[in-house]
Design an enzyme around this catalytic site. Structure first.
Site, PDB file in Angstrom:
ATOM      1  CB  VAL A  47     -64.960  22.570 -18.842  1.00 47.61           C
ATOM      2  CG1 VAL A  47     -64.878  23.731 -19.835  1.00 47.61           C
ATOM      3  CG2 VAL A  47     -65.317  23.083 -17.450  1.00 47.61           C
ATOM      4  CE  LYS A  48     -69.580  18.441 -25.185  1.00 47.32           C
ATOM      5  NZ  LYS A  48     -70.760  18.147 -26.064  1.00 47.32           N
ATOM      6  CB  VAL A  49     -62.152  22.575 -24.236  1.00 51.40           C
ATOM      7  CG1 VAL A  49     -61.171  23.504 -24.929  1.00 51.40           C
ATOM      8  CG2 VAL A  49     -62.389  23.017 -22.790  1.00 51.40           C
TER       9      VAL A  49
END
Length: 223
Positions: free
Chosen positions: A86-88
């Site tokens: 998950v890219k945050v």
């Protein structure tokens, strides 16, 4: 150093995978749109399709900028496939989300990092990867490679497990300098990886070998 390809193009991902050096993929909604992938369901399916090609991590970016939204989107992305990371974004609620996902055992990639302090916060929150954008720093006359070196040094001193994923790479020289700086991962377009193959002495040397071989075959045939 690991090589990730920064794209949503399936054919390029397959080509990089066939080359035998691909370790993962990073992508985002902008790259999806570039390939004509629009609509939430189509985007989700495309992430799954990418995961079925590669054998490493695939970063999938959230759109939300509030904590609840990041968590909701991130959990859905993580549920798509075991390879999803998950890219945050590097914002206050993003840091909170990184900690949440870390506690849950969900892999994360903190993106849009431009300073050692931001990278330190991401590591403290438990990010799996941190993505400093060196090319964009170069664009405003700042040293992107220096940032990579600073982050690598800090992580080494304090034994952080977060991997430095050098992003916004524009050239094969960027890749080599990131390797020298100790980056764990370089994510870049396929063209930059393929350009590592090129050297004029390799081309001229191969041409000479082939020419000499051909002459030898002709001489043998004449005898």
């Amino acid at each position: 150093m690991k090589f990730f390809i920064d794209t949503a193009n399936i054919e390029q991902i397959k080509e990089a995978q066939d080359l035998g050096v691909l370790d993962g993929v990073t992508t985002n909604p902008s790259l999806m749109a570039k390939e004509g992938i629009t609509g939430e369901e189509n985007i989700m399916q495309h992430y799954i399709d990418i995961c079925e090609i590669v054998t490493g991590d695939v970063s999938a970016e959230v759109i939300a900028t509030d904590f609840k939204g990041i968590i909701t989107e991130g959990e859905r992305l993580a549920s798509l496939h075991k390879r999803i990371v998950v890219k945050v974004p590097m914002i206050k609620d993003g840091i909170k989300a990184l900690k949440y996902f870390s506690d849950k055992g969900t892999k994360t990639n903190c993106t849009l990092v431009f300073s050692p302090g931001q990278a330190l916060l991401a590591a403290k929150a438990g990010a799996t990867y941190v993505s400093p954008f060196l090319g964009r720093l170069d664009d405003i006359n700042q040293d992107g490679i220096l940032l990579i070196e600073q982050i690598v040094k800090i992580y080494h001193i304090y034994n952080f497990k977060t991997q430095v994923l050098a992003a916004s790479i524009r050239s094969p020289l960027h890749i080599v300098r990131c390797a020298e700086a100790g980056a764990h991962v370089a994510t870049c377009p396929l063209a930059a990886i393929l350009d590592l193959l090129k050297h004029p002495l390799t081309d001229s040397g191969l041409a000479k070998f082939l020419s000499d071989y051909k002459k030898g075959q002709q001489t043998q045939a004449a005898v």
